[in-house]
Write a protein that holds these residues in place. Structure first.
Motif, short mmCIF file in Angstrom:
data_model
loop_
_atom_site.label_atom_id
_atom_site.label_comp_id
_atom_site.label_asym_id
_atom_site.label_seq_id
_atom_site.Cartn_x
_atom_site.Cartn_y
_atom_site.Cartn_z
N LEU A 67 3.58 3.18 15.98
CA LEU A 67 4.67 3.83 15.24
C LEU A 67 6.01 3.53 15.90
CD1 LEU A 67 2.85 7.16 14.45
CD2 LEU A 67 3.50 5.41 12.84
N LEU A 116 -1.85 4.33 18.47
CA LEU A 116 -1.17 4.59 17.20
C LEU A 116 0.28 4.98 17.43
CD1 LEU A 116 -1.43 4.95 14.11
CD2 LEU A 116 -1.96 7.31 14.54
N TYR A 129 9.16 1.56 14.36
CA TYR A 129 10.48 2.16 14.39
C TYR A 129 11.50 1.19 14.97
CZ TYR A 129 14.22 5.36 15.72
OH TYR A 129 15.43 5.97 15.89
N TYR A 172 -5.60 -0.61 12.33
CA TYR A 172 -5.97 0.68 12.90
C TYR A 172 -7.02 1.38 12.04
CZ TYR A 172 -5.49 5.38 14.72
OH TYR A 172 -5.75 6.60 15.27
N LEU A 173 -6.85 1.23 10.73
CA LEU A 173 -7.76 1.88 9.78
C LEU A 173 -9.19 1.39 10.01
CD1 LEU A 173 -6.72 1.97 6.06
CD2 LEU A 173 -9.05 1.57 6.66
N ILE A 211 -1.40 -0.97 10.54
CA ILE A 211 -2.06 0.23 10.05
C ILE A 211 -3.42 -0.11 9.45
CG2 ILE A 211 -1.91 2.11 8.39
CD1 ILE A 211 -0.16 2.50 10.81
N GLU A 232 -10.58 2.39 13.55
CA GLU A 232 -11.08 3.76 13.66
C GLU A 232 -12.33 3.94 12.82
OE1 GLU A 232 -9.92 5.21 16.11
OE2 GLU A 232 -8.60 6.78 15.42
N LEU A 233 -12.33 3.35 11.67
CA LEU A 233 -13.45 3.54 10.76
C LEU A 233 -14.73 2.96 11.35
CD1 LEU A 233 -13.39 4.98 8.15
CD2 LEU A 233 -13.11 2.85 6.95
N ILE A 289 3.82 -0.06 4.80
CA ILE A 289 2.42 -0.35 5.07
C ILE A 289 1.89 -1.23 3.95
CG2 ILE A 289 0.13 0.62 5.42
CD1 ILE A 289 1.49 3.19 6.31
N LEU A 311 0.84 -1.20 0.00
CA LEU A 311 0.00 0.00 0.00
C LEU A 311 0.88 1.25 0.00
CD1 LEU A 311 -3.06 -0.05 0.05
CD2 LEU A 311 -2.99 0.46 2.47
N VAL A 312 1.69 1.38 1.02
CA VAL A 312 2.68 2.47 1.03
C VAL A 312 4.02 1.79 1.24
CG1 VAL A 312 3.36 4.65 2.04
CG2 VAL A 312 0.98 3.97 2.07
N LYS A 313 4.64 1.44 0.14
CA LYS A 313 5.84 0.61 0.21
C LYS A 313 6.95 1.32 0.96
CE LYS A 313 7.43 -2.71 -3.22
NZ LYS A 313 7.49 -2.88 -4.67
N ALA A 314 7.08 2.62 0.69
CA ALA A 314 8.20 3.35 1.27
C ALA A 314 8.12 3.39 2.79
CB ALA A 314 8.20 4.78 0.72
N PHE A 315 6.94 3.16 3.33
CA PHE A 315 6.78 3.25 4.77
C PHE A 315 6.36 1.91 5.36
CE2 PHE A 315 4.51 5.50 8.45
CZ PHE A 315 5.70 5.70 9.11
N TRP A 324 11.14 -0.53 7.11
CA TRP A 324 9.89 -0.28 7.81
C TRP A 324 8.95 -1.44 7.59
CZ3 TRP A 324 9.13 3.63 11.12
CH2 TRP A 324 10.01 4.71 11.05
#
Lengths: 529, 502
Positions: free
Chosen positions: A177, A173, A181, A132-133, A129, A136-137, A71, A65-69, A190
């Protein structure tokens, strides 16, 4: 199709909800029932295809989904989450099918379908994440259900519900994080994938802090004493369907998350905090049971008794052994069925009389015999009568904790007696004696639509009470893997002794658990600094 | 006798000026058109501005390509500095302007859009902001800042209501004070180092090991104050809600995004070296500013009765949140700043546009202000679509996943975690929770209350025309589907920030 069954289970209701906007108001009920039934059949299919001898994750899907981070959209299911997903599908189905006369019924059904997406998503997510998504939703549809269809204090109740949970989850959350880390520090990349995190062994101090951060999010959701104050308001104001879903599914998110996150990620901290949390759980059991006894409003009685039973679930989880955790997962299902059914039953009488005060009733057993029978069965189940569903879960949870502490378990057991007192006295006030109020003389008994919800729940209550093995076996297999992992990962001597080592008990262990233990040994080689 | 100055045209690198010159030429063109034939319809000017900004955007893409190949480019006597920060922020400036300018095509007639000067000034302002971010010369920053600000004051005043004049005068006075502070602060640094280039100042200061720390602090305080005015940091924020209230909703939304990103870039250039200088004082000052801005603005926002003022305070709070990135000062945090602001501009422009389309020409008797909460009561019953979109923007602002701002938020908090600012990370998280309340309040009004006045729902979309609906649609799509773009955005932003050395 089976490869993507979890994604289908998650997003099918959402898609159906979007299309539902276009369905005519008069047909929306049938549409909702149809969609929820398809979803339930899919969930049953998942169970059918599920291999209960495997302890690890099944039907996994992995999309970056967010490769750089780090996720990723990762979903998967094991014995722990499987039955809660089925339960969520089941409750949405019977909830929509038995929905009484409601204003803006279209909005209600669309909202319920969105809620179903978030519920399934939480239990299937294997990425923090994504978890969490959905976590929260899930607040948003519930906020709307309470706020738009609730009682006079609905706005206060819904906002309190939302903000309370939102605050807790934001602290969680930050914890997530941090966890990511630490993973980054250990491996150089990550990742929010829970299965990756399982491989990380953290120093004890870090574990404690992170445990606390996650604890805030989960404890508010459960809700644990002293964070439970939002729940009576939410239940008191929510419409019947809202209370049912809230009690049956949404509260389970918290306890489920304890098993999914807190225990395997922080085994040492779990042992460290075992007694404080057990004490909180016991206060929660006893105190809320007493509060329930003092209520005049039958819905509040059910609400507080629901909190009280959640305490037993927490106790079972923090027994940190296979019996306790298996029992608590079973109790989650049982609690869902029973307290869901009780809220349905309260809704039935509220629809007829528009009051929830027990003093307004009396002698209902002669007026509404079928209603009284079902209520009686559910009440017995809630009290924990043997051969009902709750008994199995409570027994196992307490048995598990008995191995850790005799006195505390005894206290918790006492509370179950208090439970019997308030439940039976509530039943007496409502159903026995003579009919005192004229309004109650001609109340119609439960109708077909209500029976659609109540009969299946009654059947499940008794069936699983007599033969719990169908559920217990797959749950047990996965829990053994979790406990084995915890034992492997734990650092302190105390934790090693508290969390049983499964490899020694040759008769308990199954092949799959062995595999997992081996895996985790391999993985623990790459431990964090 | 002065020797003749020999400068080759190539070494000037005049190409670096192109993105700024395009809007200037466009503005002049609009004025010239008006000279030849005045009284033309606003749609002409809107479309011309759109074209000019489109060309500007293409020019920026070209300089982005050059940056990717050759790295940072200096030009025009090394005054211009085209690095990743400059390019990214210009993208945000021009992109947000592209989304803003069609908002002039309202259903109702508004006074200011009938003047071509509005559009000319608008383009001049963009050029000003572009200059401001594309240099590290304190003087050019000042020139850009003042060009942009003066144009902006006029744009606000052109809204032609009593409150607009008040807003413009207030903004002007405060802006003038800020300009004074700015020049004084720069003067201190010039006196200390003999240079007005930020990188020169940094080199000289660290060479003499911050010997004159007292003067450095004086300079920093003045510069921080002046930037604080522009970024509306507490306690220099007092003008913000009044100015937002006085200007049209569209312009208020624009003001919450574009001038601030320009300010952030300047702050980033300026404080980057100061934070890393190891002088604890600076860090403490900035830390306090960040926490106060986030928290106080959130608390004030709780008690507002007007949605626009609430959004004004909310945008102050968001600015404080983002200032934290400058305090943390790592590559991750600086990338988070840009990611956050890109996602924020979609959501915030969207929510201000929703206010803009519900703007009535005259205030009805039962309403105290243009966008009081009451006005939105029971909106879901009368116009469900508009209510859902507004609700979506509020959820996004509150940071509910998977909507746009959530991704910016987690990356920002994560950068605080990574940078070692654990307490700050917790403060940021808890502030998001406080902020949840006032965004929720609007949702409560829209979805859970009954309409106060029986209206037919037309009032919420009174101003809507196809272009406005398109803009809102774009913003809503951007908000919902942000998760698909976050990865690419993040990679792009990180590369640009990292390669500029921040």
């Amino acid at each position: 199709m089976l490869d993507h069954i979890l994604s289908i289970l998650i997003f099918f209701p959402a898609l159906a909800a979007v299309l539902g906007f276009a369905v005519n108001k008069n047909s929306i009920r049938s549409y909702g029932v149809a969609v929820a039934t398809i979803e339930f059949v899919l969930a049953l299919w998942l169970w059918f295809a599920f291999d209960s001898s495997v302890s690890g994750m099944q039907f996994m899907e992995h999309i970056p989904l967010v490769k750089a981070f780090g996720i990723n959209y990762i979903v998967g299911v094991d014995g722990i989450s499987l039955f809660i997903i089925i339960l969520a599908a089941f409750f949405t189905m019977i909830g929509i099918a038995s929905l009484g006369e409601t204003k803006d019924i279209k909005n209600m059904i669309v909202t319920l379908l969105f809620l179903q997406m978030t519920m399934v998503g939480v239990f299937a997510a294997l990425d923090a994440i994504v978890f969490y998504l959905f976590w929260e939703l899930s607040l948003v549809p519930m906020l709307y259900i309470i706020g738009a269809w609730g009682g006079p204090l609905r706005i206060y109740a819904s906002v309190k519900f939302f903000l309370y949970t939102f605050t807790g989850s934001l602290v969680m959350l930050v914890g997530m994080l941090f966890m990511a880390y630490f993973y980054y520090q250990a491996t150089g990349e990550w990742s929010f994938a829970i299965l990756d995190w399982y491989r990380l062994i953290l120093p004890e101090t870090f574990q404690k802090w992170l445990f606390v951060a996650f604890f805030f999010g989960f404890a508010i959701k459960v809700p644990m004493f002293p964070f439970h104050t939002w729940l009576p308001y939410a239940h008191g104001q929510a419409p019947t369907i809202g209370s049912v879903i809230l009690a049956a599914i949404l509260l389970k998110m918290g306890t489920y998350a304890f098993i999914r996150f807190s225990l395997p990620l922080f085994p040492d901290a779990s042992v460290y905090f075992m007694y404080p949390i057990a004490v909180l759980a016991i206060i929660m059991i006893i105190y809320t049971a007493m509060v329930a006894y003092a209520q005049k409003d039958i819905k509040q009685v059910v609400a507080y008794s629901s909190v009280s039973h959640m305490g037993v679930i927490i106790l079972g989880i923090f027994a940190l052994n296979v019996e306790g955790i298996t029992g608590s997962i079973f109790l989650m299902i049982a609690h869902g069925v029973v307290s869901g059914a009780l809220f349905f039953l309260v809704g039935v009488i509220y629809d007829r009389r528009h009051t929830k005060y027990m003093s307004e009733f009396g002698g209902l057993a002669s007026v509404m015999p079928r209603y009284a029978t079902i209520f009686g069965i559910m009440l017995m189940a809630s009290v924990g009568l043997p051969l009902t569903i709750n008994f199995v879960g409570e027994f196992l949870s307490l048995l598990g904790f008995y191995k850790q502490s005799h006195t505390l378990t005894l206290l918790a057991g006492m509370a179950i007696i208090v439970g019997a007192i308030y439940m039976l006295s509530a039943y007496k006030k409502m159903f026995f004696g003579v009919v005192t109020k004229d309004e109650n003389r001609n109340l119609p008994d439960v109708n077909k639509r209500e029976l659609v919800a109540l009969i299946p729940l009654t059947i499940i209550t008794i069936w699983l009470g007599i033969y719990p093995k169908v559920l217990l076996e797959p749950i047990n297999t996965s829990v053994e893997a979790v406990v084995g992992l915890m034992h492997e990962k734990s650092l302190t001597q105390e934790a090693k002794s508290r969390i049983p080592n499964l490899t020694k008990d040759a008769e308990v262990i199954t092949n799959s658990a062995e595999n997992t233990v081996e895996n985790s040994t391999e993985n623990s080689a790459e431990e964090a600094h | 006798m002065l020797s003749p100055v020999n400068v080759s045209i190539e070494s000037l690198n005049l190409m670096t000026l192109v993105p700024m010159l395009i809007p200037i030429v466009g503005a002049l063109l609009i004025i010239v058109i008006d000279l030849f034939k005045s009284g033309q319809d606003k749609s002409l000017y809107v479309m011309l501005s759109l074209l000019v900004l489109g060309v500007d955007f293409v020019a920026l893409m070209e300089s982005a390509g050059i940056f990717k190949q050759n790295g940072t480019v200096m030009g025009v006597f090394d005054v211009m500095l085209i690095d990743g920060l400059a390019i990214l922020s210009q993208f945000i400036i021009v992109g947000a302007s592209l989304l803003f300018i069609p908002l002039a095509l309202t259903h109702k007639r508004f006074h200011e859009f009938s003047y071509p000067e509005f559009f000319a000034l608008f383009l001049f302002m963009i050029a000003g902001f572009q200059f401001m971010v594309a240099t590290d010369n304190l003087i050019l920053i000042f020139v850009g800042l003042e060009t942009a600000s003066l144009a902006l004051y006029t744009l606000i005043a052109m809204h032609n209501r009593d409150k607009s004049f008040e807003a413009a005068v207030k903004y002007f006075t405060m802006g003038a004070l800020a300009a004074g502070f700015y020049s004084f602060g720069s003067m201190v640094f010039y006196a200390l180092t003999g240079s007005v280039e930020i990188n020169q100042i940094a080199t000289i200061l660290s060479a003499n090991n911050y010997a004159d720390i007292g003067f450095v602090l004086v300079g920093v305080v003045f510069l921080l104050a002046s930037l604080g005015f522009k970024l509306s940091m507490v306690p220099f924020h007092t003008w913000t809600p009044d100015v937002y209230e006085g200007s049209s909703a569209a312009l208020a939304g624009y003001m919450s995004i574009v001038p601030k990103i320009a300010g952030f870039v300047v702050a980033m250039r300026l404080f980057e070296f100061l934070i890393h200088s190891g002088v604890v004082w600076l860090e403490v000052i900035l830390y306090m500013g960040v926490v106060m801005t986030m928290t106080m603005a959130n608390i004030w926002a709780l008690v507002q009765t007007d949605v626009k003022r609430m959004l004004a305070y909310s945008s102050i709070s968001h600015a404080g949140f983002v200032m934290a990135a400058i305090l943390i000062g790592t590559t991750q945090s600086n990338s988070a700043l840009f990611l956050y602001w890109i996602l924020f501009s979609f959501t915030n422009l969207g929510s201000f546009s929703m206010l803009w389309i519900s703007r009535q020409k005259n205030l009805p008797a039962h309403q105290q202000s243009d966008h009081s909460y009451d006005k939105f009561a029971g909106m879901v019953k009368t116009s469900p679509m508009a209510a859902s979109i507004m609700g979506l923007f509020m959820l996004s602002l509150a940071g509910i996943p998977p909507f746009a701002l959530f991704w910016g938020k987690i990356y920002m908090i994560s950068s605080a975690v990574t940078g070692g600012y654990t307490v700050l990370a917790l403060i940021m998280a808890l502030n998001s929770a406080i902020a949840g309340y006032y965004y929720l309040k609007l949702i409560v009004y829209m979805f859970m209350k009954d309409p106060v006045v029986q209206n037919n729902g037309h009032v919420y979309v009174a101003n809507a025309t196809l272009p406005l609906k398109t803009i809102i649609g774009v913003a809503a799509m951007g908000t919902i589907f942000a998760f698909l773009a976050v990865n690419q955005l993040l990679e792009l932003v990180t590369v640009f920030v990292y390669n500029s050395g921040y």
